[in-house]
Write an enzyme that holds these catalytic residues in place. Structure first.
Site, mmCIF file in Angstrom:
data_model
loop_
_atom_site.group_PDB
_atom_site.id
_atom_site.type_symbol
_atom_site.label_atom_id
_atom_site.label_comp_id
_atom_site.label_asym_id
_atom_site.label_seq_id
_atom_site.Cartn_x
_atom_site.Cartn_y
_atom_site.Cartn_z
ATOM 1 N N HIS A 1 -42.083 39.614 22.619
ATOM 2 C CA HIS A 1 -40.707 39.935 23.002
ATOM 3 C C HIS A 1 -40.593 40.247 24.489
ATOM 4 O O HIS A 1 -39.606 39.893 25.131
ATOM 5 C CB HIS A 1 -40.219 41.119 22.171
ATOM 6 C CG HIS A 1 -38.744 41.378 22.287
ATOM 7 N ND1 HIS A 1 -37.800 40.567 21.704
ATOM 8 C CD2 HIS A 1 -38.058 42.364 22.909
ATOM 9 C CE1 HIS A 1 -36.599 41.044 21.967
ATOM 10 N NE2 HIS A 1 -36.726 42.131 22.698
ATOM 11 N N GLU B 1 -28.675 37.503 24.629
ATOM 12 C CA GLU B 1 -29.919 38.031 24.068
ATOM 13 C C GLU B 1 -29.791 38.138 22.557
ATOM 14 O O GLU B 1 -28.692 38.115 22.000
ATOM 15 C CB GLU B 1 -30.269 39.392 24.666
ATOM 16 C CG GLU B 1 -30.813 39.313 26.081
ATOM 17 C CD GLU B 1 -31.721 40.467 26.419
ATOM 18 O OE1 GLU B 1 -31.687 41.488 25.704
ATOM 19 O OE2 GLU B 1 -32.468 40.362 27.410
ATOM 20 N N HIS C 1 -30.805 40.108 18.793
ATOM 21 C CA HIS C 1 -31.193 41.336 18.098
ATOM 22 C C HIS C 1 -31.349 40.998 16.621
ATOM 23 O O HIS C 1 -30.754 41.612 15.746
ATOM 24 C CB HIS C 1 -30.162 42.444 18.321
ATOM 25 C CG HIS C 1 -30.783 43.709 18.824
ATOM 26 N ND1 HIS C 1 -30.416 44.958 18.408
ATOM 27 C CD2 HIS C 1 -31.792 43.911 19.706
ATOM 28 C CE1 HIS C 1 -31.140 45.882 19.019
ATOM 29 N NE2 HIS C 1 -31.987 45.262 19.820
ATOM 30 N N ASN C 2 -32.182 39.983 16.369
ATOM 31 C CA ASN C 2 -32.303 39.421 15.033
ATOM 32 C C ASN C 2 -33.020 40.346 14.057
ATOM 33 O O ASN C 2 -32.493 40.669 12.989
ATOM 34 C CB ASN C 2 -33.053 38.085 15.104
ATOM 35 C CG ASN C 2 -32.394 37.089 16.032
ATOM 36 O OD1 ASN C 2 -31.198 37.156 16.280
ATOM 37 N ND2 ASN C 2 -33.169 36.166 16.560
ATOM 38 N N ARG D 1 -25.451 46.572 29.012
ATOM 39 C CA ARG D 1 -26.201 47.260 30.076
ATOM 40 C C ARG D 1 -26.849 46.265 31.033
ATOM 41 O O ARG D 1 -26.928 46.512 32.239
ATOM 42 C CB ARG D 1 -27.249 48.196 29.477
ATOM 43 C CG ARG D 1 -26.657 49.418 28.809
ATOM 44 C CD ARG D 1 -27.702 50.488 28.516
ATOM 45 N NE ARG D 1 -28.732 50.026 27.600
ATOM 46 C CZ ARG D 1 -28.600 49.992 26.275
ATOM 47 N NH1 ARG D 1 -27.458 50.378 25.721
ATOM 48 N NH2 ARG D 1 -29.585 49.583 25.508
ATOM 49 N N ASP D 2 -27.324 45.134 30.500
ATOM 50 C CA ASP D 2 -27.903 44.119 31.380
ATOM 51 C C ASP D 2 -26.897 43.652 32.422
ATOM 52 O O ASP D 2 -27.280 43.308 33.553
ATOM 53 C CB ASP D 2 -28.373 42.912 30.558
ATOM 54 C CG ASP D 2 -29.704 43.162 29.867
ATOM 55 O OD1 ASP D 2 -30.436 44.077 30.289
ATOM 56 O OD2 ASP D 2 -30.014 42.442 28.902
ATOM 57 N N SER E 1 -34.715 54.458 22.549
ATOM 58 C CA SER E 1 -33.408 55.111 22.441
ATOM 59 C C SER E 1 -32.428 54.429 23.385
ATOM 60 O O SER E 1 -32.796 53.980 24.480
ATOM 61 C CB SER E 1 -33.526 56.597 22.795
ATOM 62 O OG SER E 1 -34.308 57.277 21.840
ATOM 63 N N GLY F 1 -31.999 34.161 30.161
ATOM 64 C CA GLY F 1 -31.861 34.062 28.715
ATOM 65 C C GLY F 1 -32.882 34.905 27.990
ATOM 66 O O GLY F 1 -33.390 35.902 28.514
#
Length: 750
Positions: free
Chosen positions: A43, A87, A89-90, A110-111, A307, A532
Site C-alpha cells: 500500500h 484513492e 479505501h476498499n 486532506r490530500d 487515527s 493516483g
C-alpha cells in the site's frame, strides 16, 4: 533475532528482513520492525507496481505537479490550479462500510488541502456484487451513508460518480474516492521537511489505537478471518476535519510553512520519513509529546496509528508562534514534537529515550521493488471467443422484442439511475455545482472567473477481464469523452488501479497490460497522469475481482455558461450520431444481461479518432452549436438515446438507423445495432438551423457524423433497415430506469 512468526505477522518476507538488518547494521527492535512493515507494505511502497507506473506519461506544459506529492495539479489559467487525486479505501469499507467509506473521503480531502487547495468537489467510483444478496445491500447502504455522512458534514459537494455491480466484487467491493480543489499557483505547498532546526508540528486530532496496521491490512487478501481486522479500520470526524481544513489553509496562506503532509496510510511514520526523504533531511521526534486520546500507548502504537484528521507540518524558524496562533484560533492541537535534522535519519524518542533510528531512504526510495513474474491468464483464450450464433437461450425480456430488452437493460443496477445513491449526497453546497449528478459529468464553476471544471471517473471491469490493455485504454477514453461531452477540454488524469494478488503471475500480467494501455491512451489523447493510487490484493479466498483500473479526468471550460448535459432540450431538434457504429457486442451489458455470458473482445478503440471526436465536442459546445451530448457506453446506442429523453418531461425521439450493417441475421442483428458498445460515439441534439454547420465541422475534423432522427412525441422509436424494431414510451422506460436500485431496498423494508 526477532521471532520469525512476528516477522511474518508484519507481512515481511525473510529476504526483506535480511535487507532491514543490512540497512540498520543490526537487528531491528519491535518498533523499527513495525515502521518497516508499514512503509514496505504494498500500500505504501508500491513495490510490485512501481516499475510499471514509471512508464506512464506525467508531463505537459500545463502540469504544475505530477506524481510523488499528495496530489497532482494542472494550470487552469489566471494564476489558478486544479488540484485533484483519486484513492481507494476498499479493504476498510468491506470490514466496516460506514467508517471505511467515510475515512476514505476524509483522507482524499486532506490530500487536496495539504497542497494548499480548497476542495470544491467529490466523485466516487464504487463496485459491488449482486444487490439480490442482503450482504451487498448492507454494504452499499453503509458505504453510501459513510460517503454522505462525511462529505455532507464537511460541506464539500459530491457532484457525480459511477457504480457497477458484478459478481466478482461480491467478496471485495471497491470504494474509490476522487476530490478536486482549486488553489493559487503561489499557494501550492509540498510535503517536504528541510532546514536544520526547523520545528516539526503535530496538528489536529489526538492519536488513538484505531487504524494500527491499516496499510498492512490493505496489502493482504481477505479470508474467513477478515472480521478480526475490524480494529484496523479508522474512525472519522468530519467536523474536526472542517476545522483542520480551515486552519491549514489559513496557515499555508501566511507563508510560515516549509511543508505539510497528511498522516494517512502508516500515519506518523509515513509523514515523518517521506517529508524528510523529499527534503534530503532527517526528522527527530519524541512520541511522548504526541497528543493521545488513550492511555498507555506504546511508541509502536503511536507511530503506526492511522487515527484520522491529523497533519504533520514543518514551520520556518522564527515563525513558530505564528503557526501556533492559527491553530489556537481554530481550537486545534498544534504541538511541537521534534525538529528537522541534518543526517537524513528518522529518529524516534519516547521521553528522551531512543526507540527507533532508521535512514529515511531505507523506508522510502530504497524500499523493495519487484519485477514480479507474469503470465497470460489461462482463461483468456476461452472467454475471448464469441460465436453470436451459439449464444445461450436469451432471458425472458428478449421475447418482448427489442423494446422489452431495452426496458430490461435500463433496470439493471449498473445502467439504472443512481438517484437512490446521490440523493443522499449534498451536491449543491457551496453553490459551485452546475451539472447535477445523473445529468452528465460533474461540473463546478471556478468562482471569480468565467471558467468551469468538468470531471468524470470511469472504468469497466468486464472489458479489462477480457482484455486488460484494451479495457484500460477504453477507460481513459470514456472518462475523457465524458468530460468532452460536457464541453470541456481534458487537462489531466488520475488513476486508481484495483487488482488482485500481484504475487500470482496472471494477476501481475493483467496489471502490467492495463498500465501499458493507460499509458498508450493518455499519450495519444494528450492527457497526462498527475498521480493516483494502486490497490492490490483485492480478492477473497483466492478469488480476485475483475481487473479494474478507474480513471478520473479533469477538463476545463472557458465559459461556464456553455456546459452541455445529456437531456434533449426541445421537440423538433435534430438527433445526430457522431462516431462509427460497428455493432460490437463483446463484453457488453446486452450479452451479460440477456444471454448471461461475459465473452468476446472489448470494442475496438481508434485513439486518433477518439482525440478528434473530443476536440470536436469542445468546439461545438464553445460555439453553442449543439444543445445536448450523451456518450454511448454501457448498453450502447439504444440506452444512450433513452437516457437523452429522461428528465425532459417526456420528449421522445424518432430514430432511423439505416446503413448500419451488421453481418448477422434476425434478432442478434438488431441487438448489435441497438446495444453494441462501439467506442468513440456520442448522441448530439441540435436546432434545425445548426445541423448543416455541425455536420460540416465534423467532416472537417474527420469525425463520422450523420443525422439519425428528430426529437418529439413521448416515445422512443427506432427503425433498422426500414423495420420498426423499437417502440417504447418514455414514461415506461424512465420508470424502469429511475426506480430500479431503490426497489431492492423497498422490498427489504416491506
Amino acid at each position: 533475532m526477532l521471532d520469525p512468526k512476528i516477522i511474518q505477522q508484519h507481512g515481511l518476507t525473510p529476504d526483506e528482513y535480511d535487507r532491514i538488518t543490512q540497512f540498520l547494521g543490526r537487528e531491528p527492535n519491535l518498533t523499527e520492525l513495525g515502521i518497516f512493515s508499514v512503509m514496505w507494505s504494498e500500500h505504501c511502497s508500491y513495490k510490485s507496481s512501481r516499475v510499471h507506473l514509471k512508464t506512464l506519461p506525467t508531463e505537459a506544459p500545463h502540469v504544475l505537479q505530477g506524481p510523488g506529492e499528495n496530489a497532482g495539479a494542472v494550470d487552469i489559467g489566471g494564476g489558478l490550479a486544479a488540484v485533484f487525486k483519486i484513492e481507494s479505501h476498499n479493504h476498510p469499507s468491506f470490514i466496516e462500510p460506514y467508517q471505511g467509506a467515510a475515512t476514505g473521503v476524509g483522507g482524499i480531502i486532506r490530500d487536496i488541502f495539504t497542497m494548499g487547495a480548497r476542495p470544491i468537489a467529490l466523485l466516487n467510483s464504487l463496485r459491488f456484487g449482486s444487490l439480490e444478496t442482503p450482504l451487498m445491500r448492507r454494504l452499499l447502504e453503509g458505504v453510501v451513508a459513510g460517503i454522505a455522512g462525511y462529505g455532507n458534514s464537511i460541506g464539500i459537494p459530491t457532484v457525480g460518480g459511477e457504480i457497477a455491480f458484478e459478481p466478482s466484487y461480491a467478496g471485495n467491493p471497491l470504494v474509490n474516492v476522487f476530490c478536486l480543489g482549486v488553489a493559487q499557483h503561489s499557494d501550492i505547498v509540498k510535503g517536504v521537511a528541510s532546514g536544520v532546526g526547523n520545528a516539526v508540528y503535530y496538528v489536529g486530532a489526538k492519536t488513538g489505537r484505531d487504524g494500527i496496521h491499516g496499510a498492512t491490512m490493505a496489502s493482504a487478501e481477505f479470508d474467513e478471518k477478515s472480521a478480526e481486522k475490524r480494529p484496523a479500520v479508522q474512525v472519522g470526524d468530519p467536523f474536526m476535519e472542517k476545522l483542520l481544513l480551515e486552519a491549514c489553509l489559513e496557515v499555508i496562506a501566511t507563508g510560515a510553512l516549509v511543508g505539510i503532509q497528511d498522516m494517512g496510510a502508516a500515519g506518523l511514520t509515513c509523514s515523518t520519513c517521506e517529508m524528510g526523504s523529499r527534503g534530503g533531511a532527517g526528522v527527530e521526534i519524541d512520541v511522548s509529546l504526541v497528543p493521545q486520546r488513550e492511555t498507555g500507548m506504546t511508541p509502536y502504537e503511536i507511530m503506526l496509528s492511522e487515527s484520522q484528521e491529523r497533519m504533520l507540518l514543518v514551520a520556518k524558524k522564527g515563525r513558530e508562534r505564528e503557526v501556533e496562533r492559527v491553530f489556537e484560533k481554530w481550537d486545534l492541537h498544534a504541538v511541537r514534537i521534534g525538529e528537522v535534522t541534518r543526517e537524513g535519519i528518522l529518529r524516534v524518542r519516547n521521553n528522551g529515550e531512543l526507540v527507533a533510528e532508521i535512514p529515511n531512504r531505507a523506508l522510502t526510495d530504497e524500499a523493495p521493488v519487484y519485477r514480479r513474474p507474469m503470465e497470460t491468464p489461462s482463461y483468456l483464450t476461452d472467454v475471448q471467443a464469441l460465436d453470436l450464433n451459439a449464444l445461450p437461450k436469451p432471458a425472458p425480456a428478449a421475447s418482448q422484442g427489442m423494446g422489452g430488452v431495452l426496458v430490461s437493460l435500463l433496470a439493471t443496477p449498473s445502467i439504472a439511475s443512481k438517484q437512490w445513491v446521490y440523493r443522499q449526497y449534498d451536491h449543491m453546497v457551496k453553490t459551485n455545482t452546475i451539472s447535477l449528478p445523473g445529468f452528465g459529468s460533474g461540473v463546478v464553476r471556478v468562482k471569480g472567473t468565467e471558467r468551469a471544471l468538468a470531471m468524470s471517473v470511469d472504468g469497466n471491469g468486464r472489458y479489462c477481464y477480457l482484455d486488460p490493455r484494451q479495457g484500460a485504454m477504453l477507460a481513459v477514453a470514456e472518462a475523457s469523452r465524458n468530460v468532452a461531452c460536457a464541453g470541456a477540454r481534458p487537462l489531466g488524469a488520475t488513476n486508481c488501479l484495483n487488482f488482485g494478488n500481484p504475487e500470482r503471475p496472471a494477476i501481475m500480467w493483467q496489471f502490467a497490460e492495463a498500465v501499458a494501455g493507460i499509458g498508450e491512451a493518455c499519450r495519444a489523447l494528450g492527457v497526462p497522469i498527475t498521480g493516483g493510487n494502486v490497490s492490490l490484493y483485492n480478492e477473497t479466498d483466492g478469488k480476485a475481482i475483475y481487473p479494474t483500473p478507474v480513471i478520473g479526468v479533469v477538463g476545463l471550460l472557458e465559459h461556464a455558461d456553455r456546459v452541455l448535459e445529456r437531456c434533449f432540450r426541445e421537440s423538433g431538434d435534430v438527433v445526430i450520431l457522431v462516431g462509427e457504429s460497428r455493432g460490437e457486442l463483446g463484453g457488453s451489458e446486452y450479452l451479460k444481461h440477456v444471454h448471461g455470458v461475459v465473452r468476446g473482445r472489448p470494442p475496438v478503440l481508434n485513439l486518433a479518432a477518439e482525440r478528434a471526436l473530443q476536440a470536436l465536442l469542445a468546439d461545438l459546445a464553445d460555439e453553442r452549436l449543439v444543445r445536448s451530448a450523451q456518450d454511448c457506453s454501457d448498453g450502447g446506442l439504444a440506452v444512450a438515446l433513452a437516457e437523452c429523453t429522461f428528465g425532459t418531461n417526456g420528449i421522445g425521439a424518432e430514430i432511423s438507423l439505416e446503413g448500419i450493417s451488421i453481418a448477422r441475421d434476425g434478432v442478434v442483428n438488431d441487438a448489435a445495432v441497438l446495444f453494441g458498445e462501439s467506442a468513440s460515439r456520442v448522441v448530439l441534439s441540435a436546432a434545425q438551423s445548426r445541423v448543416t454547420e455541425v455536420l460540416q465541422r465534423a467532416a472537417a475534423a474527420g469525425v463520422p457524423a450523420r443525422v439519425i432522427g428528430e426529437t418529439g412525441g413521448n416515445r422512443i422509436r427506432a427503425s433498422v433497415a426500414g423495420r420498426l424494431v423499437l417502440d417504447v414510451s418514455v414514461d415506461e422506460a424512465e420508470r424502469a430506469w429511475s426506480g430500479a436500485i431503490g426497489t431492492y431496498f423497498a422490498k427489504r423494508i416491506a
